[in-house]
Scaffold this active site. Structure first.
Site, PDB file in Angstrom:
ATOM      1  N   ALA A  65       4.981-166.059 -57.393  1.00 46.38           N
ATOM      2  CA  ALA A  65       3.649-166.548 -57.734  1.00 46.38           C
ATOM      3  C   ALA A  65       3.113-167.382 -56.575  1.00 46.38           C
ATOM      4  O   ALA A  65       3.887-167.949 -55.799  1.00 46.38           O
ATOM      5  CB  ALA A  65       3.716-167.383 -59.007  1.00 46.38           C
ATOM      6  N   GLY A 108       8.623-164.619 -58.883  1.00 41.90           N
ATOM      7  CA  GLY A 108       7.899-163.617 -59.664  1.00 41.90           C
ATOM      8  C   GLY A 108       7.972-162.224 -59.042  1.00 41.90           C
ATOM      9  O   GLY A 108       7.851-161.222 -59.751  1.00 41.90           O
ATOM     10  N   GLU A 111      11.157-160.921 -60.299  1.00 45.94           N
ATOM     11  CA  GLU A 111      10.997-160.696 -61.750  1.00 45.94           C
ATOM     12  C   GLU A 111      10.141-159.468 -62.029  1.00 45.94           C
ATOM     13  O   GLU A 111      10.418-158.711 -62.958  1.00 45.94           O
ATOM     14  CB  GLU A 111      10.365-161.938 -62.405  1.00 45.94           C
ATOM     15  N   GLU A 131      12.861-170.685 -57.498  1.00 48.96           N
ATOM     16  CA  GLU A 131      11.998-171.665 -58.180  1.00 48.96           C
ATOM     17  C   GLU A 131      12.617-173.061 -58.217  1.00 48.96           C
ATOM     18  O   GLU A 131      11.913-174.067 -58.177  1.00 48.96           O
ATOM     19  CB  GLU A 131      11.696-171.193 -59.614  1.00 48.96           C
TER      20      GLU A 131
HETATM   21  N1  DAK Z   1       2.901-168.752 -52.553  1.00 48.94           N
HETATM   22  C1  DAK Z   1       1.915-169.021 -51.662  1.00 48.94           C
HETATM   23  N2  DAK Z   1       2.019-168.768 -50.333  1.00 48.94           N
HETATM   24  C2  DAK Z   1       3.148-168.218 -49.893  1.00 48.94           C
HETATM   25  C3  DAK Z   1       4.231-167.919 -50.773  1.00 48.94           C
HETATM   26  C4  DAK Z   1       4.061-168.207 -52.170  1.00 48.94           C
HETATM   27  N3  DAK Z   1       4.995-167.916 -53.074  1.00 48.94           N
HETATM   28  N4  DAK Z   1       5.236-167.384 -50.028  1.00 48.94           N
HETATM   29  C5  DAK Z   1       4.793-167.365 -48.742  1.00 48.94           C
HETATM   30  N5  DAK Z   1       3.547-167.861 -48.654  1.00 48.94           N
HETATM   31  C6  DAK Z   1       2.716-168.010 -47.461  1.00 48.94           C
HETATM   32  C7  DAK Z   1       3.183-169.184 -46.609  1.00 48.94           C
HETATM   33  O1  DAK Z   1       2.680-170.398 -47.134  1.00 48.94           O
HETATM   34  C8  DAK Z   1       2.587-168.822 -45.270  1.00 48.94           C
HETATM   35  O2  DAK Z   1       1.230-169.113 -45.286  1.00 48.94           O
HETATM   36  P1  DAK Z   1       0.549-169.972 -44.065  1.00 48.94           P
HETATM   37  O3  DAK Z   1       1.308-171.219 -43.959  1.00 48.94           O
HETATM   38  O4  DAK Z   1       0.737-169.049 -42.876  1.00 48.94           O
HETATM   39  O5  DAK Z   1      -0.872-170.109 -44.497  1.00 48.94           O
HETATM   40  C9  DAK Z   1       2.727-167.287 -45.243  1.00 48.94           C
HETATM   41  O6  DAK Z   1       2.865-166.895 -46.616  1.00 48.94           O
HETATM   42  C10 DAK Z   1       3.944-166.812 -44.472  1.00 48.94           C
HETATM   43  O7  DAK Z   1       5.071-167.468 -45.048  1.00 48.94           O
HETATM   44  P2  DAK Z   1       6.192-168.194 -44.143  1.00 48.94           P
HETATM   45  O8  DAK Z   1       5.581-168.752 -42.901  1.00 48.94           O
HETATM   46  O9  DAK Z   1       6.903-169.122 -45.037  1.00 48.94           O
HETATM   47  O10 DAK Z   1       7.098-166.946 -43.740  1.00 48.94           O
HETATM   48  P3  DAK Z   1       8.669-166.925 -43.455  1.00 48.94           P
HETATM   49  O11 DAK Z   1       8.952-165.565 -42.934  1.00 48.94           O
HETATM   50  O12 DAK Z   1       9.104-168.107 -42.642  1.00 48.94           O
HETATM   51  O13 DAK Z   1       9.349-167.084 -44.905  1.00 48.94           O
HETATM   52  C11 DAK Z   1       9.621-166.631 -47.254  1.00 48.94           C
HETATM   53  C12 DAK Z   1       9.157-166.092 -45.877  1.00 48.94           C
HETATM   54  C13 DAK Z   1       9.191-165.569 -48.292  1.00 48.94           C
HETATM   55  C14 DAK Z   1      11.134-166.791 -47.281  1.00 48.94           C
HETATM   56  C15 DAK Z   1       8.948-168.015 -47.535  1.00 48.94           C
HETATM   57  O14 DAK Z   1       7.545-167.873 -47.334  1.00 48.94           O
HETATM   58  C16 DAK Z   1       9.181-168.546 -48.905  1.00 48.94           C
HETATM   59  O15 DAK Z   1      10.230-169.121 -49.202  1.00 48.94           O
HETATM   60  N6  DAK Z   1       8.165-168.409 -49.797  1.00 48.94           N
HETATM   61  C17 DAK Z   1       8.187-169.025 -51.118  1.00 48.94           C
HETATM   62  C18 DAK Z   1       9.118-168.277 -52.059  1.00 48.94           C
HETATM   63  C19 DAK Z   1       9.166-168.923 -53.419  1.00 48.94           C
HETATM   64  O16 DAK Z   1       9.480-170.114 -53.581  1.00 48.94           O
HETATM   65  N7  DAK Z   1       8.862-168.122 -54.447  1.00 48.94           N
HETATM   66  C20 DAK Z   1       8.830-168.599 -55.819  1.00 48.94           C
HETATM   67  C21 DAK Z   1       7.418-169.004 -56.195  1.00 48.94           C
HETATM   68  S1  DAK Z   1       7.323-169.609 -57.858  1.00 48.94           S
HETATM   69  C22 DAK Z   1       4.693-167.506 -64.725  1.00 48.94           C
HETATM   70  C23 DAK Z   1       5.531-166.486 -64.385  1.00 48.94           C
HETATM   71  C24 DAK Z   1       6.117-166.452 -63.148  1.00 48.94           C
HETATM   72  C25 DAK Z   1       5.885-167.447 -62.224  1.00 48.94           C
HETATM   73  C26 DAK Z   1       5.022-168.448 -62.543  1.00 48.94           C
HETATM   74  C27 DAK Z   1       4.427-168.496 -63.795  1.00 48.94           C
HETATM   75  N8  DAK Z   1       4.114-167.539 -66.022  1.00 48.94           N
HETATM   76  C28 DAK Z   1       4.459-166.531 -66.985  1.00 48.94           C
HETATM   77  C29 DAK Z   1       3.185-168.529 -66.387  1.00 48.94           C
HETATM   78  C30 DAK Z   1       6.539-167.349 -60.940  1.00 48.94           C
HETATM   79  C31 DAK Z   1       6.775-168.401 -60.141  1.00 48.94           C
HETATM   80  C32 DAK Z   1       7.194-168.193 -58.765  1.00 48.94           C
HETATM   81  O17 DAK Z   1       7.394-167.096 -58.302  1.00 48.94           O
END
Ligand code: DAK
Length: 257
Positions: A65, A108, A111, A131
């Site tokens: 997400a 997500g 998932e 997460e």
């Molecule tokens: N959200 C927003 N932006 C993201 C992102 C994300 N999840 N993942 C990456 N980006 C953005 C980065 O901020 C960056 O943007 P700028 O800074 O350039 O503007 C760009 O994508 C490139 O990312 P990185 O510079 O970080 O690239 P790297 O190659 O160094 O790293 C990475 C890639 C995928 C390992 C890293 O970006 C990362 O760890 N991303 C976050 C992964 C994460 O924590 N995912 C979980 C998110 S929480 C729900 C159901 C489900 C959910 C929520 C609610 N309901 C039913 C209500 C789900 C929640 C989640 O998934």
């Protein structure tokens, strides 16, 4: 229908949806999530489509997400914005959906791939539920679907300690159907979907429904669902055609009736 955050096309009899937010690692914001399910539901209704593939790009299937979009949200907003209902729309899709995963499938993204019916992964695919590192837990089924696939202990490690699975591990643990070189993952997923699109449509639908029942209920109830799905197929033209074609040693000509 014109979309901005996903791209759609039909290849043969396969509906292909490609996430189109490469600048954000295909993170799901509200627009992309809505478009994804609008596109899948449109393909589900389209008679020219027999199965679907959802993919991202080589570097990222989807990084979860959009953290920037939900960082300031209150619990009330998370509930009232209909986010939960949106994620659940995948469960209403009747045709087979295959996730073609390369690179990151996180949060997500992981998932959503687990919610599809099959996963074709590239050798570079990585699956994880990070997460916990941002102070929350999976919210789109990760704790439940991973536990059913991988068992308790590995799921605990993934959800509590951000353990990621390599493509090889995903194959070993039954999360991925197959792992292929990165140049081939999308073509192989589309070829698999094309193969499925060429099968008797009503039987495919009943089979998907019956297998999914195994994750919802007891064995006794699941066996009843299987029977409920099995017998009506004997009222279809395709059952008569399929068995006749076998006896006559020829290829069946399915009508979806
Ligand atoms: N959200 C927003 N932006 C993201 C992102 C994300 N999840 N993942 C990456 N980006 C953005 C980065 O901020 C960056 O943007 P700028 O800074 O350039 O503007 C760009 O994508 C490139 O990312 P990185 O510079 O970080 O690239 P790297 O190659 O160094 O790293 C990475 C890639 C995928 C390992 C890293 O970006 C990362 O760890 N991303 C976050 C992964 C994460 O924590 N995912 C979980 C998110 S929480 C729900 C159901 C489900 C959910 C929520 C609610 N309901 C039913 C209500 C789900 C929640 C989640 O998934």
């Amino acid at each position: 229908m014109t979309y901005t955050s996903v791209l759609t096309e039909i290849r043969g009899r396969v509906g292909l949806v490609t996430f189109n937010r490469p600048q954000a690692m295909n993170a799901f914001n509200a627009v992309m999530l809505g478009e994804l399910f609008d596109a899948l539901e449109a393909f589900d209704r389209d008679e020219n489509v027999g199965a679907m593939v959802v993919t991202g790009n080589e570097k990222a299937f989807a990084a979860g997400a959009d953290i920037k979009e939900m960082a300031e949200a209150s619990p009330f907003e998370m509930i009232t914005q209909g986010r939960v209902e949106k994620w659940d729309r995948i469960r209403g899709i009747k045709k087979v959906v295959i996730a073609a995963v390369s690179g990151w499938a996180l949060g997500g993204g992981c998932e959503f791939a687990l919610s599809c019916d099959m996963i074709v992964a590239s050798e570079t695919a990585k699956f994880g539920q990070p997460e916990i590192t941002i102070g929350v837990i999976p919210g789109a089924g990760g704790t439940q679907r991973l536990a059913r696939l991988l068992g308790k202990n590995l799921t605990m490690e993934m959800v509590i300690n951000n353990r990621t699975l390599t493509a090889a591990e995903a194959l070993q643990f039954g999360l991925a159907n197959r792992v292929v070189p990165v140049e081939r993952y999308l073509d192989d997923a589309v070829a698999l979907a094309e193969e499925i699109a060429g099968r008797a449509p009503l039987a495919v639908h009943m089979a998907k429904d019956a297998v999914n029942a195994a994750f919802e209920t007891t064995l006794t109830e699941g066996l009843k669902t299987e029977k409920r799905n099995f017998y009506p197929l004997f009222s279809t033209e395709d059952q008569k055609e399929g068995m006749k074609a076998f006896i006559e040693k020829r290829k069946a000509n399915w009508k979806g009736k």
